[in-house]
Every structure is written in C-alpha cells, then in structure tokens.
Design a protein around this motif. Structure first.
Motif, PDB file in Angstrom:
ATOM      1  N   PHE A   1       0.833  -1.201   0.000  1.00 14.36           N
ATOM      2  CA  PHE A   1       0.000   0.000   0.000  1.00 14.36           C
ATOM      3  C   PHE A   1       0.870   1.254   0.000  1.00 14.36           C
ATOM      4  O   PHE A   1       0.583   2.226  -0.704  1.00 14.36           O
ATOM      5  CB  PHE A   1      -0.926   0.009   1.221  1.00 14.36           C
ATOM      6  N   ALA A   2       1.937   1.236   0.799  1.00 16.92           N
ATOM      7  CA  ALA A   2       2.833   2.390   0.867  1.00 16.92           C
ATOM      8  C   ALA A   2       3.537   2.620  -0.470  1.00 16.92           C
ATOM      9  O   ALA A   2       3.693   3.765  -0.919  1.00 16.92           O
ATOM     10  CB  ALA A   2       3.858   2.191   1.977  1.00 16.92           C
ATOM     11  N   GLU A   3       3.960   1.535  -1.122  1.00 15.49           N
ATOM     12  CA  GLU A   3       4.606   1.665  -2.430  1.00 15.49           C
ATOM     13  C   GLU A   3       3.628   2.197  -3.463  1.00 15.49           C
ATOM     14  O   GLU A   3       3.988   2.997  -4.332  1.00 15.49           O
ATOM     15  CB  GLU A   3       5.164   0.313  -2.873  1.00 15.49           C
ATOM     16  N   GLY A   4       2.371   1.762  -3.387  1.00 17.42           N
ATOM     17  CA  GLY A   4       1.361   2.241  -4.320  1.00 17.42           C
ATOM     18  C   GLY A   4       1.086   3.722  -4.170  1.00 17.42           C
ATOM     19  O   GLY A   4       0.753   4.412  -5.152  1.00 17.42           O
ATOM     20  N   GLN A   5       1.220   4.243  -2.948  1.00 19.40           N
ATOM     21  CA  GLN A   5       0.979   5.660  -2.698  1.00 19.40           C
ATOM     22  C   GLN A   5       2.043   6.552  -3.326  1.00 19.40           C
ATOM     23  O   GLN A   5       1.809   7.735  -3.570  1.00 19.40           O
ATOM     24  CB  GLN A   5       0.932   5.922  -1.188  1.00 19.40           C
ATOM     25  N   LYS A   6       3.218   5.992  -3.606  1.00 16.64           N
ATOM     26  CA  LYS A   6       4.312   6.807  -4.121  1.00 16.64           C
ATOM     27  C   LYS A   6       4.097   7.218  -5.574  1.00 16.64           C
ATOM     28  O   LYS A   6       4.762   8.138  -6.064  1.00 16.64           O
ATOM     29  CB  LYS A   6       5.638   6.035  -3.999  1.00 16.64           C
ATOM     30  N   GLY A   7       3.201   6.531  -6.278  1.00 20.00           N
ATOM     31  CA  GLY A   7       2.916   6.891  -7.655  1.00 20.00           C
ATOM     32  C   GLY A   7       4.061   6.637  -8.609  1.00 20.00           C
ATOM     33  O   GLY A   7       4.243   7.372  -9.586  1.00 20.00           O
ATOM     34  N   GLU A   8       4.846   5.620  -8.331  1.00 19.74           N
ATOM     35  CA  GLU A   8       6.000   5.307  -9.188  1.00 19.74           C
ATOM     36  C   GLU A   8       5.747   4.095 -10.084  1.00 19.74           C
ATOM     37  O   GLU A   8       6.676   3.453 -10.565  1.00 19.74           O
ATOM     38  CB  GLU A   8       7.234   5.059  -8.311  1.00 19.74           C
ATOM     39  N   GLY A   9       4.492   3.761 -10.295  1.00 19.31           N
ATOM     40  CA  GLY A   9       4.146   2.670 -11.200  1.00 19.31           C
ATOM     41  C   GLY A   9       4.091   1.307 -10.564  1.00 19.31           C
ATOM     42  O   GLY A   9       3.852   0.308 -11.258  1.00 19.31           O
ATOM     43  N   VAL A  10       4.310   1.211  -9.252  1.00 15.37           N
ATOM     44  CA  VAL A  10       4.222  -0.075  -8.567  1.00 15.37           C
ATOM     45  C   VAL A  10       2.752  -0.391  -8.276  1.00 15.37           C
ATOM     46  O   VAL A  10       2.080   0.397  -7.605  1.00 15.37           O
ATOM     47  CB  VAL A  10       5.014  -0.053  -7.238  1.00 15.37           C
TER      48      VAL A  10
ATOM     49  N   ALA B   1      -4.730   2.715   5.161  1.00 15.71           N
ATOM     50  CA  ALA B   1      -3.965   3.128   3.989  1.00 15.71           C
ATOM     51  C   ALA B   1      -4.654   4.229   3.203  1.00 15.71           C
ATOM     52  O   ALA B   1      -4.067   4.807   2.292  1.00 15.71           O
ATOM     53  CB  ALA B   1      -3.704   1.930   3.080  1.00 15.71           C
ATOM     54  N   GLY B   2      -5.904   4.537   3.554  1.00 15.70           N
ATOM     55  CA  GLY B   2      -6.599   5.625   2.886  1.00 15.70           C
ATOM     56  C   GLY B   2      -7.365   5.220   1.641  1.00 15.70           C
ATOM     57  O   GLY B   2      -7.652   6.063   0.788  1.00 15.70           O
ATOM     58  N   VAL B   3      -7.681   3.942   1.514  1.00 17.03           N
ATOM     59  CA  VAL B   3      -8.506   3.501   0.392  1.00 17.03           C
ATOM     60  C   VAL B   3      -9.889   4.145   0.519  1.00 17.03           C
ATOM     61  O   VAL B   3     -10.425   4.248   1.635  1.00 17.03           O
ATOM     62  CB  VAL B   3      -8.620   1.964   0.387  1.00 17.03           C
ATOM     63  N   PRO B   4     -10.491   4.632  -0.572  1.00 12.89           N
ATOM     64  CA  PRO B   4     -11.795   5.297  -0.490  1.00 12.89           C
ATOM     65  C   PRO B   4     -12.833   4.467   0.260  1.00 12.89           C
ATOM     66  O   PRO B   4     -12.834   3.237   0.191  1.00 12.89           O
ATOM     67  CB  PRO B   4     -12.194   5.476  -1.963  1.00 12.89           C
ATOM     68  N   LEU B   5     -13.741   5.158   0.956  1.00 10.11           N
ATOM     69  CA  LEU B   5     -14.744   4.501   1.776  1.00 10.11           C
ATOM     70  C   LEU B   5     -15.624   3.567   0.949  1.00 10.11           C
ATOM     71  O   LEU B   5     -16.054   2.517   1.440  1.00 10.11           O
ATOM     72  CB  LEU B   5     -15.614   5.550   2.483  1.00 10.11           C
TER      73      LEU B   5
ATOM     74  N   GLN C   1       2.911   3.075   9.773  1.00  8.99           N
ATOM     75  CA  GLN C   1       1.602   3.363  10.342  1.00  8.99           C
ATOM     76  C   GLN C   1       0.615   2.234  10.077  1.00  8.99           C
ATOM     77  O   GLN C   1      -0.024   1.707  10.989  1.00  8.99           O
ATOM     78  CB  GLN C   1       1.059   4.677   9.761  1.00  8.99           C
ATOM     79  N   VAL C   2       0.512   1.833   8.820  1.00 10.51           N
ATOM     80  CA  VAL C   2      -0.459   0.801   8.439  1.00 10.51           C
ATOM     81  C   VAL C   2      -0.060  -0.559   8.999  1.00 10.51           C
ATOM     82  O   VAL C   2      -0.895  -1.310   9.522  1.00 10.51           O
ATOM     83  CB  VAL C   2      -0.594   0.743   6.905  1.00 10.51           C
ATOM     84  N   ALA C   3       1.233  -0.898   8.914  1.00  6.85           N
ATOM     85  CA  ALA C   3       1.687  -2.201   9.398  1.00  6.85           C
ATOM     86  C   ALA C   3       1.494  -2.330  10.901  1.00  6.85           C
ATOM     87  O   ALA C   3       0.991  -3.353  11.392  1.00  6.85           O
ATOM     88  CB  ALA C   3       3.158  -2.406   9.039  1.00  6.85           C
ATOM     89  N   ALA C   4       1.888  -1.316  11.663  1.00 11.22           N
ATOM     90  CA  ALA C   4       1.754  -1.383  13.123  1.00 11.22           C
ATOM     91  C   ALA C   4       0.292  -1.498  13.528  1.00 11.22           C
ATOM     92  O   ALA C   4      -0.067  -2.321  14.384  1.00 11.22           O
ATOM     93  CB  ALA C   4       2.386  -0.148  13.758  1.00 11.22           C
ATOM     94  N   ALA C   5      -0.575  -0.703  12.916  1.00  7.13           N
ATOM     95  CA  ALA C   5      -2.001  -0.765  13.249  1.00  7.13           C
ATOM     96  C   ALA C   5      -2.574  -2.142  12.943  1.00  7.13           C
ATOM     97  O   ALA C   5      -3.314  -2.713  13.744  1.00  7.13           O
ATOM     98  CB  ALA C   5      -2.761   0.310  12.479  1.00  7.13           C
ATOM     99  N   GLY C   6      -2.230  -2.690  11.786  1.00 14.02           N
ATOM    100  CA  GLY C   6      -2.733  -4.014  11.417  1.00 14.02           C
ATOM    101  C   GLY C   6      -2.277  -5.100  12.362  1.00 14.02           C
ATOM    102  O   GLY C   6      -3.038  -6.011  12.708  1.00 14.02           O
ATOM    103  N   LEU C   7      -1.031  -5.019  12.825  1.00 10.25           N
ATOM    104  CA  LEU C   7      -0.494  -6.030  13.746  1.00 10.25           C
ATOM    105  C   LEU C   7      -1.191  -5.963  15.105  1.00 10.25           C
ATOM    106  O   LEU C   7      -1.515  -6.996  15.701  1.00 10.25           O
ATOM    107  CB  LEU C   7       1.012  -5.836  13.914  1.00 10.25           C
TER     108      LEU C   7
ATOM    109  N   ALA D   1      -2.184  10.836   8.186  1.00 11.29           N
ATOM    110  CA  ALA D   1      -1.768  11.871   7.239  1.00 11.29           C
ATOM    111  C   ALA D   1      -1.988  11.451   5.805  1.00 11.29           C
ATOM    112  O   ALA D   1      -2.063  12.292   4.915  1.00 11.29           O
ATOM    113  CB  ALA D   1      -0.283  12.194   7.454  1.00 11.29           C
ATOM    114  N   ASN D   2      -2.124  10.161   5.561  1.00 17.53           N
ATOM    115  CA  ASN D   2      -2.203   9.692   4.181  1.00 17.53           C
ATOM    116  C   ASN D   2      -3.608   9.258   3.784  1.00 17.53           C
ATOM    117  O   ASN D   2      -3.791   8.644   2.748  1.00 17.53           O
ATOM    118  CB  ASN D   2      -1.250   8.502   4.005  1.00 17.53           C
ATOM    119  N   ALA D   3      -4.597   9.577   4.625  1.00 21.06           N
ATOM    120  CA  ALA D   3      -5.963   9.202   4.295  1.00 21.06           C
ATOM    121  C   ALA D   3      -6.364   9.853   2.981  1.00 21.06           C
ATOM    122  O   ALA D   3      -6.117  11.016   2.736  1.00 21.06           O
ATOM    123  CB  ALA D   3      -6.909   9.616   5.415  1.00 21.06           C
TER     124      ALA D   3
END
Length: 390
Positions: free
Chosen positions: A145-154, A194-198, A314-320, A384-386
């Motif tokens: 999810f974090a890599e996808g947020q970077k907008g680098e084509g991943v 991760a801020g995926v739309p509702l 943030q996302v990993a710690a919350a999920g764990l 911050a990334n919602a």
C-alpha cells in the motif's frame, strides 16, 4: 570513599540493547511481560488435568514445555523488536514465502486432526505455518500500500490483494475459517488505514460478509458450530457448558491456585479454553485483568501507530495490533459463549509453541515499528495519508 550506582541501561548507553530499551514503549513491554508470566502460571494450573485427560505420564509435561516456549518467545520478541523498518519488511517477506510454501505442501505432508490439515509434525513438535503467515501478510500488505501511494508505477494495491487472496485460498483448503476471519479483519484495518476510499472499504466489507455467510453452506463443521450456538438445546454443547460452569464457579476471587475442579471436565482446557481455567481458580479479578491488559496493549499500540509519519509503519503497526486484539477477543468471546466455538488460542496464555512464537513475532514487529526514532512521530494528525488512493 565514593560510592557509584551502576545503571543497567543509562540514557548515555549507545549499545544496541541500551538503545532498544530507551526507544521501545516500556508500558507495552510491561504488559507483554505480565502476559508471559500469567501464561506460565496458567500452564501450571492446567497441565495436571490436561496430562491426565490425554494420558501423559508427567503431570507437568505441558507446563514445562510452555516455559520453554515462553522463554523462546520472549527472546524472539526482543530480537525482532530491535529491527528497523527495513528489517521488519525483509523478515516478513522471507517468513511469508516460507509459510506459504509449507501451507501449499500441507495436503501432502500435513498432520490431520479434528477434520483439518493445519500442522506439520517434526521431532515431537507440531508446526502451524498459518500462525506465522498472519503477521508477515499484514506487514507485506502495508508495504505494498505504501509503495502504491508513491505513484511510481508499482501496482501496490493489486499485489496486496493478491497476497491476501492467496492466503485466504490456502486457509480455506485446510480448512481454517477462523484464521480467515482473523486476517480479513486485520486486512480490512490495513485497507482503511492506507486511505482507500470509503466506497471500496464498504464493498470489501460486503464481500467479506457474503463470503463468511457462504462458509455455513460450504463447510459442515462451520454449520455444526453455528447450529450448536443458535440452538444449544438440540446439540451437544458439552465443551462450552463446562467452560461456562468453570467461569461461574470462580466467582469474584476464584477457588484458589490449583483448586479448580471443572478444568478436569473441560476439553482443550490448556489451549482454547485456558481462560475458563483461570476464571475458576482466580475468579473475575483475573478475567478482567486479562481483558484490561489486552485492551491497553491494543489501544496504546493503535494510538502510537496513528502518530507515526511513515505510511508503511503506520499501516503495518495498526494491522499487527488489530491482529493481536482480534485473536484475544475471539478466544475470550468463545469462552463466554458469545460467539460460536472456534479453535483460537489466547495470545501468550494458551499452550502451544506455534502460537507462542507467532504472537511473539507479531508483537516484536509491532514494537519495532513503533519505537521512538528521529522524525518517526508527528504531533498532528496521525492519518496523514488518508485519501491517498482517492
């Protein structure tokens, strides 16, 4: 004569262990230590009855093994919590690959018990790979999810859902519906953080509900457990009834250490129903203490996760932390007959090597991600990334 006082970990101590001590949340460490101790005490309370029921010669067979598991788990937790974020990601990657490979081989090499093939037997021990797959999956999903947020084509979101789908498919083959529910809830928490739309979250929630309902028709053992829960007068509820009697017999302060009677009649008393053993011998006091300890651990963990600035951490710690809290909730709810029975261990308390090591790994990763580091925490809004995927 000048007397100097030695400090084990002075603030100026820059050794790896010293840095770990001053950067790790010591409140959460204290709670985890308390759970380790309670788990060992409960194993000594349950071991004689479990050994007699399973025809094991040594009455403290399970207690001794649990002490070994607890020591190994504590060591693993400390070692993993010393990792940085990159180390957590690498560890999760290799554990996930290994666990998935073993899960694929389970139909051919696995040990079947109670109608499910979830374990591999080796040198007198049983290994359950799905226990280790859970935290590794959550970390990898958060990474994607974090890599996808970077907008680098991943294609991070696509990969994350693919990892989740593979895990669910292998769990249902065993079958293990309970673990499927567990990782689905934690995955949902990661998706939301991760801020995926509702709208996506609601769609995924609807699909999860439909999928869970379909297990009633696909898996006979699920239907049987649900039927027993909804119509107890028409089914065999011996296990749950004995657990309820043990909890009721404990009263406020319990019968006293080692004085429990109902534990002799509770199946799986040292594993899935250890909570009822503790309630009978130590009463409502211990029951509420366990709930409070798990509640504090999860709430404080989520609070620290929401204050992190890095999207992955943030996302990993919350999920764990959600993973740990959900597992504790399911076990306690089953013991209290609030939900249908499910073979889910109580973290740090139930007997079992795979369970102990896996939960230690889970919290070790969570503590590593929430350690205090320069720039790791914000003073403003945690999420911050919602909306990053909107």
């Amino acid at each position: 004569m000048k007397v100097t006082q030695a400090h084990t970990f002075a603030r100026s101590d820059r050794s790896r262990l010293g840095v770990w001590w001053w950067t790790t949340d010591r409140w959460m460490l204290g709670v985890v230590a308390a759970l380790f101790v309670i788990g060992v005490l409960m194993s000594f309370a349950a071991s004689p009855a479990a050994a007699a029921r399973l025809d094991v010669g040594d009455p403290f067979h399970f207690a001794v093994r649990q002490c070994v598991f607890a020591a190994a788990g504590a060591g693993l937790l400390v070692l993993v919590s010393m990792l940085d974020a990159r180390g957590v990601r690498r560890t999760a990657f290799f554990i996930y690959i290994f666990a998935i490979a073993v899960m694929i081989a389970l139909p051919f090499l696995g040990h079947t018990a109670k109608g499910a093939t979830r374990w591999v037997e080796f040198a007198g021990f049983t290994f359950q790979p799905s226990e280790f797959m859970k935290p590794a999956l959550i970390v990898l999903v958060a990474w994607m999810f974090a890599e996808g947020q970077k907008g680098e084509g991943v294609p991070g979101v696509t990969i994350a859902f693919g990892l989740y789908a593979i895990s669910v498919a292998l769990l249902l083959i065993q079958p293990d519906v309970g673990q499927t529910v567990l990782i689905t809830v934690a995955f949902g928490a990661a998706v939301w953080m991760a801020g995926v739309p509702l709208s996506w979250v609601m769609l995924l929630g609807g699909m999860a509900i439909v999928g869970l309902a379909s297990t009633y028709f696909l898996f006979p053992h699920v239907a049987s457990r649900v039927d027993r829960f909804l119509s107890p007068e028409r089914a065999d509820t011996h296990q749950v009834d004995r657990a309820a009697e043990a909890i009721a017999a404990g009263g406020l302060f319990g019968r006293g250490p080692g004085e429990g009677v109902m534990k002799r009649h509770v199946p799986d008393l040292h594993t899935d129903f250890i909570y009822s053993v503790g309630a009978e011998e130590y009463g409502l006091v211990l029951s509420l203490l366990l709930v409070a300890l798990f509640g504090f651990l999860v709430v404080r963990g989520l609070y620290r996760a929401m204050k992190l600035t890095d999207p992955f951490e943030q996302v990993a710690a919350a999920g764990l932390f959600v993973l740990v809290g959900q597992q504790a909730f399911i076990n306690i709810a089953v013991n209290l007959n609030m939900i249908p029975t499910k073979g889910m261990t109580l973290p740090f308390i139930s007997y079992g090597g795979s369970s102990m090591l896996a939960i230690s790994l889970t919290l070790g990763m969570a503590l590593a991600l929430t350690r205090r580091r320069p720039g790791a925490y914000s003073t403003g809004q945690g999420l911050a990334n919602a909306g990053a995927f909107a």
